[in-house]
Design a protein around this motif. Structure first.
Motif, PDB file in Angstrom:
ATOM      1  N   ASP A  45       5.828  -7.956 -22.055  1.00 29.75           N
ATOM      2  CA  ASP A  45       5.920  -6.873 -23.035  1.00 29.75           C
ATOM      3  C   ASP A  45       4.944  -5.738 -22.734  1.00 29.75           C
ATOM      4  N   ASP A  46       3.838  -6.048 -22.087  1.00 32.85           N
ATOM      5  CA  ASP A  46       2.741  -5.111 -21.859  1.00 32.85           C
ATOM      6  C   ASP A  46       3.052  -4.144 -20.711  1.00 32.85           C
ATOM      7  N   ALA A  47       2.905  -2.844 -20.969  1.00 36.74           N
ATOM      8  CA  ALA A  47       3.174  -1.822 -19.951  1.00 36.74           C
ATOM      9  C   ALA A  47       2.248  -1.960 -18.749  1.00 36.74           C
ATOM     10  N   GLY A  48       0.980  -2.265 -18.988  1.00 34.13           N
ATOM     11  CA  GLY A  48       0.043  -2.435 -17.879  1.00 34.13           C
ATOM     12  C   GLY A  48       0.426  -3.596 -16.984  1.00 34.13           C
ATOM     13  N   GLU A  49       0.882  -4.681 -17.588  1.00 38.04           N
ATOM     14  CA  GLU A  49       1.317  -5.841 -16.807  1.00 38.04           C
ATOM     15  C   GLU A  49       2.587  -5.513 -16.033  1.00 38.04           C
ATOM     16  N   GLN A  50       3.501  -4.781 -16.651  1.00 38.44           N
ATOM     17  CA  GLN A  50       4.693  -4.356 -15.912  1.00 38.44           C
ATOM     18  C   GLN A  50       4.312  -3.477 -14.728  1.00 38.44           C
ATOM     19  N   ALA A  51       3.385  -2.557 -14.931  1.00 40.35           N
ATOM     20  CA  ALA A  51       2.949  -1.682 -13.833  1.00 40.35           C
ATOM     21  C   ALA A  51       2.291  -2.494 -12.725  1.00 40.35           C
ATOM     22  N   ARG A  52       1.471  -3.482 -13.105  1.00 39.40           N
ATOM     23  CA  ARG A  52       0.818  -4.334 -12.104  1.00 39.40           C
ATOM     24  C   ARG A  52       1.875  -5.039 -11.256  1.00 39.40           C
ATOM     25  N   ILE A  53       2.917  -5.557 -11.895  1.00 36.10           N
ATOM     26  CA  ILE A  53       4.002  -6.221 -11.164  1.00 36.10           C
ATOM     27  C   ILE A  53       4.706  -5.230 -10.233  1.00 36.10           C
ATOM     28  N   CYS A  54       4.938  -4.015 -10.711  1.00 36.93           N
ATOM     29  CA  CYS A  54       5.560  -2.987  -9.860  1.00 36.93           C
ATOM     30  C   CYS A  54       4.744  -2.797  -8.580  1.00 36.93           C
ATOM     31  N   PHE A  55       3.429  -2.675  -8.727  1.00 44.54           N
ATOM     32  CA  PHE A  55       2.582  -2.458  -7.552  1.00 44.54           C
ATOM     33  C   PHE A  55       2.504  -3.696  -6.663  1.00 44.54           C
ATOM     34  N   GLU A  56       2.507  -4.880  -7.248  1.00 43.19           N
ATOM     35  CA  GLU A  56       2.545  -6.100  -6.433  1.00 43.19           C
ATOM     36  C   GLU A  56       3.843  -6.161  -5.630  1.00 43.19           C
ATOM     37  N   SER A  57       4.940  -5.767  -6.242  1.00 43.19           N
ATOM     38  CA  SER A  57       6.227  -5.750  -5.543  1.00 43.19           C
ATOM     39  C   SER A  57       6.215  -4.744  -4.405  1.00 43.19           C
ATOM     40  N   ILE A  58       5.670  -3.566  -4.659  1.00 43.92           N
ATOM     41  CA  ILE A  58       5.561  -2.548  -3.608  1.00 43.92           C
ATOM     42  C   ILE A  58       4.696  -3.069  -2.467  1.00 43.92           C
ATOM     43  N   ALA A  59       3.573  -3.702  -2.792  1.00 34.60           N
ATOM     44  CA  ALA A  59       2.697  -4.259  -1.751  1.00 34.60           C
ATOM     45  C   ALA A  59       3.438  -5.304  -0.924  1.00 34.60           C
ATOM     46  N   ALA A  60       4.263  -6.127  -1.565  1.00 30.70           N
ATOM     47  CA  ALA A  60       5.030  -7.154  -0.840  1.00 30.70           C
ATOM     48  C   ALA A  60       6.050  -6.510   0.100  1.00 30.70           C
ATOM     49  N   ILE A  61       6.712  -5.461  -0.362  1.00 25.50           N
ATOM     50  CA  ILE A  61       7.677  -4.757   0.495  1.00 25.50           C
ATOM     51  C   ILE A  61       6.959  -4.140   1.689  1.00 25.50           C
ATOM     52  N   LEU A  62       5.814  -3.520   1.441  1.00 25.39           N
ATOM     53  CA  LEU A  62       5.045  -2.927   2.539  1.00 25.39           C
ATOM     54  C   LEU A  62       4.607  -3.992   3.538  1.00 25.39           C
ATOM     55  N   ARG A  63       4.116  -5.134   3.038  1.00 29.40           N
ATOM     56  CA  ARG A  63       3.714  -6.226   3.950  1.00 29.40           C
ATOM     57  C   ARG A  63       4.898  -6.691   4.790  1.00 29.40           C
ATOM     58  N   GLU A  64       6.055  -6.799   4.150  1.00 28.18           N
ATOM     59  CA  GLU A  64       7.262  -7.215   4.872  1.00 28.18           C
ATOM     60  C   GLU A  64       7.572  -6.247   6.009  1.00 28.18           C
ATOM     61  N   GLY A  65       7.232  -4.983   5.823  1.00 34.35           N
ATOM     62  CA  GLY A  65       7.437  -3.965   6.851  1.00 34.35           C
ATOM     63  C   GLY A  65       6.240  -3.770   7.767  1.00 34.35           C
ATOM     64  N   GLY A  66       5.225  -4.644   7.642  1.00 31.30           N
ATOM     65  CA  GLY A  66       4.044  -4.553   8.497  1.00 31.30           C
ATOM     66  C   GLY A  66       3.060  -3.481   8.073  1.00 31.30           C
ATOM     67  N   LEU A  67       3.128  -3.043   6.821  1.00 31.95           N
ATOM     68  CA  LEU A  67       2.267  -1.972   6.331  1.00 31.95           C
ATOM     69  C   LEU A  67       1.421  -2.460   5.159  1.00 31.95           C
ATOM     70  N   SER A  68       0.595  -1.567   4.625  1.00 28.52           N
ATOM     71  CA  SER A  68      -0.237  -1.887   3.467  1.00 28.52           C
ATOM     72  C   SER A  68      -0.193  -0.717   2.482  1.00 28.52           C
ATOM     73  N   MET A  69      -0.843  -0.892   1.346  1.00 23.87           N
ATOM     74  CA  MET A  69      -0.901   0.173   0.345  1.00 23.87           C
ATOM     75  C   MET A  69      -1.528   1.444   0.918  1.00 23.87           C
ATOM     76  N   ALA A  70      -2.377   1.303   1.922  1.00 24.69           N
ATOM     77  CA  ALA A  70      -3.027   2.463   2.544  1.00 24.69           C
ATOM     78  C   ALA A  70      -2.024   3.362   3.266  1.00 24.69           C
ATOM     79  N   ASN A  71      -0.814   2.866   3.541  1.00 25.92           N
ATOM     80  CA  ASN A  71       0.209   3.664   4.216  1.00 25.92           C
ATOM     81  C   ASN A  71       0.996   4.560   3.259  1.00 25.92           C
ATOM     82  N   ILE A  72       0.807   4.368   1.956  1.00 31.94           N
ATOM     83  CA  ILE A  72       1.569   5.153   0.977  1.00 31.94           C
ATOM     84  C   ILE A  72       1.110   6.609   1.008  1.00 31.94           C
ATOM     85  N   VAL A  73       2.087   7.521   1.052  1.00 28.34           N
ATOM     86  CA  VAL A  73       1.783   8.952   0.978  1.00 28.34           C
ATOM     87  C   VAL A  73       2.300   9.575  -0.315  1.00 28.34           C
ATOM     88  N   ARG A  74       3.205   8.872  -1.009  1.00 30.72           N
ATOM     89  CA  ARG A  74       3.746   9.412  -2.263  1.00 30.72           C
ATOM     90  C   ARG A  74       4.170   8.286  -3.184  1.00 30.72           C
TER      91      ARG A  74
END
Length: 128
Positions: A45-74
């Protein structure tokens, strides 16, 4: 290499992001919009927890592609109510805490998502 762009003629960013990013890249990795849904299908229910999950998912996709959060430009983010902005921004700042160069970022208030329990969605563009 990434270079943040913050012209002196502009007011400083409101938070931990860059007004613009210049990046030398061999390739681009784009994520779909990630929603705050756990792998078991549950949605907090919590927006902060939903946002945390969004970022964890993005980090997992980046790892799958051999990248990290540091590669994000936008980052493009969407919340369903202004009251969710602080929780989203806190989760974003925590997710990017180890990134020395903060990406360009947009946050938009929208009327809703595919299911009413979702209140945050985040998509990322990364370069390598």
């Amino acid at each position: 290499m990434k270079q943040p762009l913050t012209p002196a003629s502009l007011a400083p960013p409101f938070g931990q992001y860059s007004h613009g990013m210049k990046a030398d890249a061999r390739g681009v990795l784009l994520t779909s919009g990630q929603l705050g849904i756990n792998s078991d299908g549950s949605v907090p229910d919590d927006a902060g927890e939903q946002a945390r999950i969004c970022f964890e998912s993005i980090a997992a996709i980046l790892r799958e592609g051999g990248l990290s959060m540091a590669n994000i430009v936008r980052l493009n983010a969407f919340v369903t109510d202004r009251r969710y902005m602080p929780a989203y921004m806190k989760a974003r700042d925590e997710a990017l805490a180890d990134c020395p160069v903060k990406p360009a970022s947009t946050l938009v208030i929208v009327s809703g998502f595919s299911r009413p329990e979702f209140v945050v969605e985040v998509e990322a563009t990364a370069v390598y």
